[in-house]
Structure formats: C-alpha cells, structure tokens
Design an enzyme around this catalytic site. Structure first.
Site, PDB file in Angstrom:
ATOM      1  CG  ASP A  96      -8.470   2.287  -7.307  1.00  0.00           C
ATOM      2  OD1 ASP A  96      -8.801   1.299  -7.977  1.00  0.00           O
ATOM      3  OD2 ASP A  96      -7.800   3.227  -7.754  1.00  0.00           O
ATOM      4  CG  ASP A 197      -7.012  -1.848 -11.051  1.00  0.00           C
ATOM      5  OD1 ASP A 197      -6.586  -0.779 -11.498  1.00  0.00           O
ATOM      6  OD2 ASP A 197      -6.349  -2.910 -11.059  1.00  0.00           O
ATOM      7  CG  HIS A 323      -2.891   6.313 -10.922  1.00  0.00           C
ATOM      8  ND1 HIS A 323      -4.225   6.357 -11.299  1.00  0.00           N
ATOM      9  CD2 HIS A 323      -2.562   5.003 -10.853  1.00  0.00           C
ATOM     10  CE1 HIS A 323      -4.669   5.121 -11.419  1.00  0.00           C
ATOM     11  NE2 HIS A 323      -3.678   4.285 -11.164  1.00  0.00           N
TER      12      HIS A 323
HETATM   13  C1  NOJ Z   1      -4.610  -0.017 -13.473  1.00  0.00           C
HETATM   14  C2  NOJ Z   1      -4.066   0.898 -12.429  1.00  0.00           C
HETATM   15  O1  NOJ Z   1      -4.519   2.183 -12.681  1.00  0.00           O
HETATM   16  C3  NOJ Z   1      -2.568   0.777 -12.500  1.00  0.00           C
HETATM   17  O2  NOJ Z   1      -1.916   1.771 -11.747  1.00  0.00           O
HETATM   18  C4  NOJ Z   1      -2.200  -0.606 -12.073  1.00  0.00           C
HETATM   19  O3  NOJ Z   1      -0.824  -0.799 -12.255  1.00  0.00           O
HETATM   20  C5  NOJ Z   1      -2.949  -1.656 -12.901  1.00  0.00           C
HETATM   21  N1  NOJ Z   1      -4.316  -1.352 -13.076  1.00  0.00           N
HETATM   22  C6  NOJ Z   1      -2.880  -3.014 -12.263  1.00  0.00           C
HETATM   23  O4  NOJ Z   1      -3.648  -3.040 -11.093  1.00  0.00           O
END
Ligand code: NOJ
Length: 550
Positions: A96, A197, A323
């Site tokens: 990630d 992300d 998640h």
């Molecule tokens: C998406 C991620 O999947 C999430 O868990 C996170 O809080 C936000 N992006 C910010 O990085």
C-alpha cells in the site's frame, strides 16, 4: 492478452490478521504463517495495508517513514522471509503506497516545521484569506476543516484527512522524485504490486479557491494533472518492469476518469477501485445515516461501471469488502438466517463480473459486523469524529450508536477469526480491537458454515483461472429493472455465461430470454441444489446460480 485477468487478490489487514508476538497486534510473521491457508484458497497476490512506522492515528495511513517497518509489525528479516515464502507459495506481494500525504511525524514535515524551506515546499502551506478566514473553505474527509495552523507561523497546512496527515505538494518535482524513490525501493525488494491510496486527489488546483459547495472535492479530485503525475509515476517506477500489478484507490471518481486511469494504452494503472456502489445506503449522500440499500441503484451503478469501463478498455477492481467498509454480508443480506447463501451470493455476483476480484480477510469465512454496543470498543478515528459530529447535530447517543454499528470502519477491522480459542486464535495477548463474539461459530477451523463459504470461494477463484469467458468475456445485464435479481451474461467466442443473483429472501423469478433457452445449458455453480435452466426461473432466498450456454 493481459497477464492479470485470471488472477484474484487477497487483502490482509496486518494489524488484525495474525499475531505471533502476543502484543495484540498482527505482524508480518503472522502473515507468513498463514501463507499455506492463502495458497489453499488459491489467491495469486496478497495486498497488505501499511506496516510502515507510523503513530497509527489512522492505522498506518499516517506514514512516518515510507521505507522502513514498524517494529510493532516485525523486522526486515521477517519481511524478507515473507517475500521468499510467498514466492514459494506462488503468491506475490502488493504493498500500500500512501503518497497523497505523510504523517506530521514524518521527517519531512518535522524539518518543515523547524523552518527548513526546502521541506516546507513539500507540503501545501497557505496564509489565511484577507478576511481572516482559512485559506479555503474545504472540508476534511474525516470531519472539520481541511486546514490547520502550521506551527507558530501565520500559515496553515492542508490535510484532506486527519490533522496528522499532511497533504504533499505534488507540484514540487522534488516531492515526486522522493516518492518515486520509495516505490523503486520496494520494487527492488521483490514487491510485485502496489495499491495507491487515494491517488486521484494528489493534484490540487494550483490556485486554491473557496468551493461553492463548501466541501471542495472538485478542486482536487480527478484534476487533469493527476493523469500526468500517474503517467510519470508509471514511467519512473513500475512501468520499467513487465509484470507489476497496480490498483488506484479513487475517491469519488467517474467512469470517464476510470477509463483514463486504467486503459493500458495510457500507461497509468492496471485497474481502479471506485466506491459508488457502496454508497447506496447513504441517506442523501450522508454515510452516517441509516437507510435500507437501494437495490436498483446498486445494479445501475455496477452496470454503468461494467459497461463504461469495457467500452473504454478500462479495468475494474471488483470488491464488496475492504478495511474501510462495513461487512457487505451484514449490509446487503441476512447473516442471521442465511449466512451461507448471503456470503456466497455476494461473492458470485462479484467474482464473475469483468474485472479483478479482491477478497478481504474474513469474507471467505463469512465474518460479520461485530455489533459492539459500547463506543469505547471502537478505535477508528473517523468513527470517533463522526460520533462527535452526530452529537453536535443533536443526535442522541442511542441513535448514534445504532448508526456506528452499521457504518464504522472497525466493522471490518476486528481480528481474523481463526479458531475457537480465546480471541479467536488471533493473539495470545489483548487484541488492539475486540474480536466479534460470534467467533465460535464463524472461524476457519471449526465453523461449519465458514468452511462451506470458504470452499465456495475456492471454486470461484479456480473457475476464473480455468475459464477465459470469466477473464475476458463481454458483460451485459438482463432485466436491469428487476426488483430483486441481478442477472447478467458474459459472452466470449460463441459461449455465454449466465449469472443469476437473488438479493432478497422472498422467492422471486426472472424470465429467461428465448435466445438463451434454445442453447445447451450446463449448470456451473450455485449455492442451493443443482438447477436446470427454464423460462420462468424461480430463485430462493439469496440464491445464486451460473450456467454455461453453448
Ligand atoms: C483510504 C484508506 O483506505 C483509508 O483507510 C485511509 O484512512 C484513507 N485513505 C487516508 O489515507
């Protein structure tokens, strides 16, 4: 032909997957230990959420060092062993990459705070407007405003997420160069996949202005420059390799942009995650509300993405769970009365579409939302911010808790349920987040329904490997306005795969078009008794069935 259309990707949330050290937090060794399980399931790639050093304000999405491992998760030796063992099991790793923002604990931000101008230009710093208002009126996606005071200066820094997640300034070439180094670092370690992300929000408008809607998304989402940045990222990093799989997490994107991000001729990404189909139970667009899901809207969104991406030669990541989402079986089905049918029907709907299926830990054994009654049992920062905002709006505690039980991201983050032992065999210590109390019935070792669901997933994963029609077939919906069945066909080289998915309990039926009835129909897979195809096709509670027609 593309190299990845026959693959299925598994997502493990390391924090909650398997703890071997007894500190209550899952670790890399724990992932390695479970590789035989993943290999038996048949997945090709394993996506791990961030395990880099982080203050964990947003569970690792607040990265303090991109090229190291948080000791909480293990050591370099553990990582190298994981890569090696995964290869032995023919599973590749997908990491990630959180490149839109860093933790405010990151060295770059700390240097910037200490006055280093070179690093100040790594972030998005602005002065207040003349009238004293914040630089723009944009909102943070985690509640509140998107700007906070930058140390004791008269400037503010932008954070689209938590106040401890400072957005990086992608307009600065030095920032991009540093980030490409990070991706190359992991490529050299043998990583074969990346999940980027919120990558479609990296290109903020150069001139930052107040948004008419007071939220601001259009000023930083899918801006044209994002495509330039992703092409550059591709060229400077993974594009130099043949076999890397990438997926972009896209916040509030469009089909048009989805095509651009994932059409192979554009050299951007292999595929994208979009989320519109998971907002069909948001009342007036508000996540923190309760509403039965809108089935017709769900189908129309899935259909739009299936058709639109195929037309533009784009590629979808297919998923119900991750998640950040409550458990889809708890959300779109009946996990009390039809746990097996619900889980397998959702799985089949997803796996036989055009795109790449993702399996999020626990969905393959039918894990559900944990239904914690106590606010203190939730850890997630977004949940706690939402609780405060709901209270401010005058929503009573009981109602807020009902909403949180359905909507919190912690619903999917509870520890993986391996067996009947204490804490579901996840840890010998105190888990960082409570285990759902149904672990004695739902677990990999003794859960009877869990095992049936698992075997069904195994079959679906194998079918994709075996059948080019699943990998490459055209997609077309049937009777899109049907009130309880999502029916679609895949067509490839004169064959048709007919997939019928019933999303409700009460028996229902669908009329099969004559052109399909004249063909030889072979029952391929289903979650009830074996069926024969007939004109008025009746379907039971949460039934799913697929036929191969020649
Ligand atoms: C998406 C991620 O999947 C999430 O868990 C996170 O809080 C936000 N992006 C910010 O990085």
């Amino acid at each position: 032909m593309s190299t990845f259309h026959d693959k299925v990707i598994y997502q493990a949330y390391p924090k909650s997957f398997n703890d071997t050290s007894g500190n209550g937090v899952g670790d890399l060794k724990g992932v390695t230990e479970k590789l035989p399980y993943l290999s038996d399931l048949g997945v090709d790639m394993l996506w791990l959420n961030p395990f880099y050093p982080s203050p964990q304000n947003d569970n690792g999405y607040d990265v303090a060092n991109y090229t190291d491992i948080d000791p909480m998760f293990g050591t370099w030796e553990d990582f190298d062993r994981l890569v090696e063992e995964a290869q032995n099991h023919k599973i590749d790793l997908m990491l990630d990459m959180v490149l839109n923002h860093t933790s405010t604990d990151h060295e770059w931000f700390q240097k910037a705070l200490a006055g280093d101008e070179y690093y100040q230009d790594f972030y998005i710093l602005r002065e207040a407007q003349e009238d004293g208002n914040l630089p723009t009126n944009w909102e943070s996606k985690f509640g509140g405003k998107a700007w906070s005071k930058f140390g004791d200066t008269d400037k503010y820094y932008l954070h689209l997420y938590d106040v401890t997640q400072a957005d990086l300034n992608w307009r600065n070439p030095k920032v991009r160069e540093e980030l490409y180094k990070v991706v190359n670092f992991w490529l050299e370690k043998g990583v074969k996949g990346f999940r980027f992300d919120v990558i479609n929000v990296i290109g903020k408008d150069e001139e930052m202005k107040d948004a008419d809607d007071g939220v601001g998304k259009s000023h930083y989402t899918d801006t044209p420059i994002v495509h330039d940045y992703i092409q550059e990222l591709n060229k400077e990093t993974f594009g130099k390799y043949e076999d890397i799989i990438t997926v972009g997490e896209m916040s509030s994107t469009t089909v048009e942009n989805g095509v651009k991000y994932s059409n192979p001729d554009r050299d951007e990404l292999s595929m994208i995650f979009s989320f519109h189909h998971l907002k069909v139970d948001y009342k007036d667009g508000e996540k923190w509300s309760l509403m039965p899901f809108d089935f017709i809207k769900l189908k129309s969104i899935l259909n739009e993405w299936q058709e639109g991406m195929a037309e533009g030669d784009g590629w979808n990541a297919l998923f119900w769970y991750n998640h950040d989402q409550p458990r889809a079986n708890s959300r779109f089905g009946d996990v009390e009365n039809y746990p097996f049918e619900t889980s397998t029907m959702l799985a089949q709907t997803n796996h036989l579409l055009r795109g790449t299926p993702y399996v999020y830990q626990g969905e393959e054994i039918g894990m559900t939302n944990p239904n914690f009654d106590d606010l203190d049992d939730y850890v997630d920062i977004e949940t706690h911010n939402a609780y405060k905002e709901m209270k401010e709006k005058g929503i009573e505690h009981e109602e807020a808790m009902e909403i949180i039980k359905e909507k919190s991201r912690d619903n999917s983050r509870t520890p993986m349920q391996w067996n009947e032992a204490e804490h579901a065999g996840f840890t010998t210590g105190e888990p960082w987040l409570k285990v759902a109390d149904n672990f004695k019935e739902i677990n990999t070792e003794t859960g009877q329904t869990s095992q049936r669901i698992y075997n069904y997933y195994k079959k679906l994963i194998q079918l994709r490997k075996d059948m080019p029609i699943i990998q490459e077939g055209d997609y077309k919906a049937l009777e899109l306005n049907h009130s309880s069945i999502f029916a679609y066909r895949r067509d490839y080289k004169g064959q048709t795969l007919l997939v019928l998915n019933h999303f409700y309990e009460e028996e229902s039926s669908i009329t099969i078009p004559d052109e399909l009835l004249g063909l030889d129909a072979k029952y391929l897979i289903g979650n009830r008794e074996e069926r024969t195809l007939e004109k008025e096709f009746k379907m039971g509670a949460y039934e799913t069935v697929a036929f191969l027609l020649n």
